[in-house]
Design an enzyme around this catalytic site. Sequence first.
Site, mmCIF file in Angstrom:
data_model
loop_
_atom_site.group_PDB
_atom_site.id
_atom_site.type_symbol
_atom_site.label_atom_id
_atom_site.label_comp_id
_atom_site.label_asym_id
_atom_site.label_seq_id
_atom_site.Cartn_x
_atom_site.Cartn_y
_atom_site.Cartn_z
ATOM 1 N N CYS A 1 -49.578 1.753 -10.437
ATOM 2 C CA CYS A 1 -48.657 0.642 -10.180
ATOM 3 C C CYS A 1 -47.344 1.162 -9.601
ATOM 4 C CB CYS A 1 -48.419 -0.128 -11.470
ATOM 5 S SG CYS A 1 -47.235 -1.462 -11.262
ATOM 6 N N CYS B 1 -44.200 -0.637 -10.810
ATOM 7 C CA CYS B 1 -43.804 -0.323 -12.191
ATOM 8 C C CYS B 1 -43.142 1.059 -12.265
ATOM 9 C CB CYS B 1 -45.006 -0.280 -13.136
ATOM 10 S SG CYS B 1 -46.192 -1.594 -12.926
ATOM 11 N N ASP B 2 -43.719 2.038 -11.564
ATOM 12 C CA ASP B 2 -43.331 3.435 -11.775
ATOM 13 C C ASP B 2 -42.598 4.081 -10.604
ATOM 14 O OD1 ASP B 2 -44.660 3.211 -14.195
ATOM 15 O OD2 ASP B 2 -46.564 3.862 -13.348
#
Length: 307
Positions: A136, A139-140
């Site tokens: 992701c 997300c990261d």
Amino acid sequence: MTHIYDLIIIGSGPAGLSAAIYAQRARLDTLVIEKAMVSGGQVLTTYEVDNYPGLPGIGGYDLGLKLREHADKLGARFAEDEVQSVEDKGPGQTKVVHGFGGTYEAKALILATGAIHRKLGIPGEETLAGAGVSYCATCDGAFFRNKVTAVIGGGDVAVEDAIFLARMCSKVYVIHRRDELRAAKSLQESLFALDNVEIVWDTVADAVCGEGMVNGLEVTNVKTGEKRKLEVQGVFIAVGISPESKPFEGLAEMEHGYIKAGEDGVTSAEGIFAAGDVRTKQLRQIITAAADGANAVTSAERFLSRG
Ligand code: NAP
């Protein structure tokens, strides 16, 4: 005694939430069972959605929230639980949904559990997950500011991830096994215009390297056989999705793990409908998931009115 709903919707991505909206409008006694605390499914981790009509460039997370707000506004009821199995008591009987947290019963079901990231299955992928290996980018990605990363895959998700990462990483490699991307042409144009992206064509990833943290990616060119190690600190894997259909094995006919259903959502099991990414279909996008939710409720309504 367990309350018997008219309809239980399993999943709260765009398909499940659209179904919830339509079910409320149809005044069906409905429950939505969702696994995550936040509704929206895969949309939540999409940085920007640029193909949902009327909402150009909306953030995926914001779209997920909007869909949930819409369902809430119409009075949809939600239960947070992870479904383990479903028992179909047969024609004219109810369907019983078994979750970790409870048991739920309804006359009709809509399966809208979507899909999850597929794994590559190479050495280092599992051991370094969360330590440089991610599925992701939204997300990261922020952990890789001014670092070098690689995205593996050539579909919409891989290209969107690479474009997103290129905004913060010093360099982004896109590793693709063929000499042509699968992603939408508009996304490809945006990708090709970026100076800090290098596409490594005809290449597969063999192993993610690093002790405790990712420090490289071993790759092989499938045409020349040439092997090399790319010095990267992050590896983003975007090689497609797998349907979240395990709890429904044996319940309705499936094809490669996808629940067999047409546009009307009708499956081989009476009173059980499928909507969104979990069903067999040509195009898996937010717009088609939303349409599926509406269609599945229409089919469920017809089924319920037959008594
Ligand atoms: P996808 O379209 O299935 O693409 C997967 C990519 O990974 C392909 O390029 C594939 O290569 C590659 N791949 C698969 N297995 C591999 C392996 N073992 N080793 C190396 N490469 C491998 O999946 P996705 O990008 O995750 O998208 C999922 C669905 O969501 C698609 O239907 C997509 O259209 C949709 N989506 C749409 C949007 C949008 O419209 N903006 C955004 C996100 C997702 P090949 O090309 O060689 O098969």
